[in-house]
Design an enzyme around this catalytic site. Structure first.
Site, PDB file in Angstrom:
ATOM      1  N   ALA A 245       0.769  -1.167  -0.058  1.00 15.84           N
ATOM      2  CA  ALA A 245      -0.124   0.071   0.137  1.00 15.84           C
ATOM      3  C   ALA A 245       0.977   1.247   0.198  1.00 15.84           C
ATOM      4  CB  ALA A 245      -0.900  -0.093   1.165  1.00 15.84           C
TER       5      ALA A 245
ATOM      6  N   GLY B 173       0.590  -5.202   0.697  1.00 15.99           N
ATOM      7  CA  GLY B 173      -0.649  -5.553  -0.163  1.00 15.99           C
ATOM      8  C   GLY B 173      -0.155  -6.156  -1.344  1.00 15.99           C
TER       9      GLY B 173
ATOM     10  N   GLU C 149      -0.611  -9.632  -0.750  1.00 18.82           N
ATOM     11  CA  GLU C 149      -1.797 -10.130  -0.640  1.00 18.82           C
ATOM     12  C   GLU C 149      -2.534 -10.002  -1.981  1.00 18.82           C
ATOM     13  OE1 GLU C 149      -2.370  -6.735   1.929  1.00 18.82           O
ATOM     14  OE2 GLU C 149      -3.050  -8.419   3.699  1.00 18.82           O
TER      15      GLU C 149
ATOM     16  N   GLU D  63       3.683  -4.998   7.335  1.00 19.85           N
ATOM     17  CA  GLU D  63       2.961  -3.913   8.027  1.00 19.85           C
ATOM     18  C   GLU D  63       3.258  -3.722   9.463  1.00 19.85           C
ATOM     19  OE1 GLU D  63       1.956  -6.616   6.038  1.00 19.85           O
ATOM     20  OE2 GLU D  63       0.330  -5.737   4.576  1.00 19.85           O
TER      21      GLU D  63
HETATM   22  C1  HXC Z   1       4.886   4.608  -0.995  1.00 17.87           C
HETATM   23  C2  HXC Z   1       6.977   3.694  -1.398  1.00 17.87           C
HETATM   24  C3  HXC Z   1       6.670   2.534  -0.859  1.00 17.87           C
HETATM   25  C4  HXC Z   1       5.232   2.327  -0.313  1.00 17.87           C
HETATM   26  C5  HXC Z   1       8.668   2.469  -1.696  1.00 17.87           C
HETATM   27  N1  HXC Z   1       8.168   3.755  -1.819  1.00 17.87           N
HETATM   28  N2  HXC Z   1       7.729   1.662  -1.025  1.00 17.87           N
HETATM   29  N3  HXC Z   1       6.257   4.658  -1.392  1.00 17.87           N
HETATM   30  N4  HXC Z   1       4.547   3.482  -0.291  1.00 17.87           N
HETATM   31  N5  HXC Z   1       4.794   1.027   0.134  1.00 17.87           N
HETATM   32  C6  HXC Z   1       8.957   4.624  -2.398  1.00 17.87           C
HETATM   33  C7  HXC Z   1      10.185   5.137  -1.516  1.00 17.87           C
HETATM   34  O1  HXC Z   1       9.822   6.020  -0.655  1.00 17.87           O
HETATM   35  C8  HXC Z   1      10.893   5.786  -2.682  1.00 17.87           C
HETATM   36  O2  HXC Z   1      10.609   6.930  -2.775  1.00 17.87           O
HETATM   37  C9  HXC Z   1      11.005   4.846  -3.702  1.00 17.87           C
HETATM   38  O3  HXC Z   1       9.578   4.258  -3.441  1.00 17.87           O
HETATM   39  C10 HXC Z   1      11.927   3.977  -3.739  1.00 17.87           C
HETATM   40  O4  HXC Z   1      11.908   3.187  -2.591  1.00 17.87           O
HETATM   41  P1  HXC Z   1      13.509   2.911  -1.833  1.00 17.87           P
HETATM   42  O5  HXC Z   1      13.243   2.458  -0.445  1.00 17.87           O
HETATM   43  O6  HXC Z   1      14.494   4.038  -2.065  1.00 17.87           O
HETATM   44  O7  HXC Z   1      14.001   1.468  -2.566  1.00 17.87           O
HETATM   45  P2  HXC Z   1      14.793   0.256  -2.031  1.00 17.87           P
HETATM   46  O8  HXC Z   1      15.975   0.754  -1.336  1.00 17.87           O
HETATM   47  O9  HXC Z   1      15.117  -0.592  -3.167  1.00 17.87           O
HETATM   48  O10 HXC Z   1      13.736  -0.521  -1.065  1.00 17.87           O
HETATM   49  C11 HXC Z   1      12.432  -0.797  -1.821  1.00 17.87           C
HETATM   50  C12 HXC Z   1      11.751  -1.449  -0.531  1.00 17.87           C
HETATM   51  C13 HXC Z   1      11.468  -0.262   0.568  1.00 17.87           C
HETATM   52  C14 HXC Z   1      12.299  -2.860   0.035  1.00 17.87           C
HETATM   53  C15 HXC Z   1      10.403  -2.094  -1.290  1.00 17.87           C
HETATM   54  O11 HXC Z   1      10.942   0.616  -0.300  1.00 17.87           O
HETATM   55  C16 HXC Z   1      10.278  -0.880   1.468  1.00 17.87           C
HETATM   56  O12 HXC Z   1      10.286  -1.392   2.427  1.00 17.87           O
HETATM   57  N6  HXC Z   1       9.051  -0.339   1.236  1.00 17.87           N
HETATM   58  C17 HXC Z   1       7.850  -0.449   2.226  1.00 17.87           C
HETATM   59  C18 HXC Z   1       7.415  -1.805   1.819  1.00 17.87           C
HETATM   60  C19 HXC Z   1       6.296  -1.913   2.848  1.00 17.87           C
HETATM   61  O13 HXC Z   1       6.112  -1.603   4.425  1.00 17.87           O
HETATM   62  N7  HXC Z   1       5.002  -2.540   2.341  1.00 17.87           N
HETATM   63  C20 HXC Z   1       3.905  -2.823   3.034  1.00 17.87           C
HETATM   64  C21 HXC Z   1       2.980  -1.484   3.296  1.00 17.87           C
HETATM   65  S1  HXC Z   1       1.513  -1.672   4.132  1.00 17.87           S
HETATM   66  P3  HXC Z   1      11.510   8.115  -3.183  1.00 17.87           P
HETATM   67  O14 HXC Z   1      10.431   9.357  -3.181  1.00 17.87           O
HETATM   68  O15 HXC Z   1      12.244   8.486  -1.739  1.00 17.87           O
HETATM   69  O16 HXC Z   1      12.342   7.837  -4.252  1.00 17.87           O
HETATM   70  C22 HXC Z   1       0.435  -2.521   3.293  1.00 17.87           C
HETATM   71  C23 HXC Z   1      -0.771  -2.871   3.755  1.00 17.87           C
HETATM   72  C24 HXC Z   1      -1.584  -3.242   2.911  1.00 17.87           C
HETATM   73  O17 HXC Z   1       0.770  -2.753   2.097  1.00 17.87           O
HETATM   74  C25 HXC Z   1      -3.320  -2.952   3.371  1.00 17.87           C
HETATM   75  C26 HXC Z   1      -4.104  -3.230   2.423  1.00 17.87           C
HETATM   76  C27 HXC Z   1      -5.992  -2.996   2.705  1.00 17.87           C
END
Ligand code: HXC
Length: 259
Positions: free
Chosen positions: A64, A109, A112, A132
């Site tokens: 997400a 997500g 998921e 999450e």
């Molecule tokens: C918004 C995101 C993002 C996310 C990455 N980015 N994941 N933006 N939402 N989920 C953005 C970063 O801020 C960054 O933006 C760019 O994408 C590249 O990411 P980096 O972190 O610089 O790249 P990298 O070091 O290669 O790492 C990739 C990654 C990491 C491992 C995917 O970004 C990460 O851990 N992301 C979060 C993953 C996460 O927690 N997902 C779960 C979300 S909760 P800029 O602008 O700085 O370039 C969820 C709930 C679902 O999914 C519920 C459904 C109802």
């Protein structure tokens, strides 16, 4: 055709639902809505005989959109959260076989979405997980439910409580993904498998219903469902074709019309 989610159907009747929101296919509300619309479109198109969901050559989906979620209040999420689940219900309930082709990250997500498919084909560089908890929230689109049903509650607890991601190889070992291949090949492998199902008989839809709906029922009710669908499969042209072809030409040679 959505801004971030597109659907294309090839000549074999395989639809590709493509997530396309650079750089990591972060799933904001619009992406979720478009994904639901794409699923509905595939489900209602008689020419679509199998579906591949694909996030492109680098990343499936990093979850997400955290920037959007950071601005979302309890009442907003209470109002909209069920809608996010609904998009995946649409995907999961598609009558066609659905394969997720996963490159790079399938987190939160993203994982998921993949869990709502029938099969998960992963690239060897893929990382899957439910991070999450590291954000102070829990999975909200099936990550505590479909994941536990697929890999068992114990392995799901490890993933959901820790937020740790697993490699494609580890995911294959725990049954979270079905096959592992190179990143260059994963989409084509998923397409090749989908083409095979696209040539399958109409009864594939009944098999999918019996397995998925039956899994939600007690054994007696599930066996009754199977019985009904088994009988229903005899009403298809493909059942006649399949049995006649066996008798005349031997096994595995039938050409089905999906009717
Ligand atoms: C918004 C995101 C993002 C996310 C990455 N980015 N994941 N933006 N939402 N989920 C953005 C970063 O801020 C960054 O933006 C760019 O994408 C590249 O990411 P980096 O972190 O610089 O790249 P990298 O070091 O290669 O790492 C990739 C990654 C990491 C491992 C995917 O970004 C990460 O851990 N992301 C979060 C993953 C996460 O927690 N997902 C779960 C979300 S909760 P800029 O602008 O700085 O370039 C969820 C709930 C679902 O999914 C519920 C459904 C109802």
């Amino acid at each position: 055709m959505g801004e971030f989610v597109t659907v294309s159907v090839d000549e074999d009747g395989v639809a590709t639902i493509r997530l396309d929101r650079a750089p990591v296919n972060a799933l904001n509300r619009q992406v979720w809505a478009e994904l639901g619309e794409a699923a509905v479109r595939c489900g209602s198109d008689d020419d679509v005989r199998a579906v591949v969901i694909w996030g492109g050559p680098k990343v499936f989906a990093a979850g997400a959109d955290i920037k959007e979620m950071a601005e979302t209040s309890f009442t907003e999420m209470y109002a909209h959260g069920a809608g996010l689940q609904e998009s995946l219900r649409e995907l999961e309930r598609l009558p066609q076989v659905v394969i997720a082709a996963i490159t790079g990250y399938a987190l939160g997500g993203g994982c998921e979405i993949a869990l709502a498919a029938d099969f998960r084909f992963a690239a060897d560089d893929a990382k899957l997980g439910q991070p999450e908890i590291l954000l102070g929230i829990i999975p909200g689109a099936g990550g505590t439910q479909r994941l536990a049903r697929l890999v068992g509650i114990q392995k799901a607890k490890h993933l959901v409580y820790s937020g740790d991601s697993v490699t494609a190889g580890e995911a294959a070992e725990m049954g979270l993904v079905d096959t592992v291949t190179t990143a260059d090949d994963v989409y084509e492998e998923a397409m090749a498998a989908a083409r095979r199902y696209a040539r399958g008989p109409y009864a594939l839809r009944m098999a999918k219903r019996a397995l998925d709906e039956g899994a939600e029922l007690d054994l007696d009710a599930a066996l009754r469902l199977e019985s009904t669908l088994f009988a229903a499969s005899f009403a298809t042209e493909d059942a006649r074709t399949g049995m006649r072809s066996f008798i005349e030409e031997g096994p595995g040679r039938a050409r089905f019309s999906q009717r």
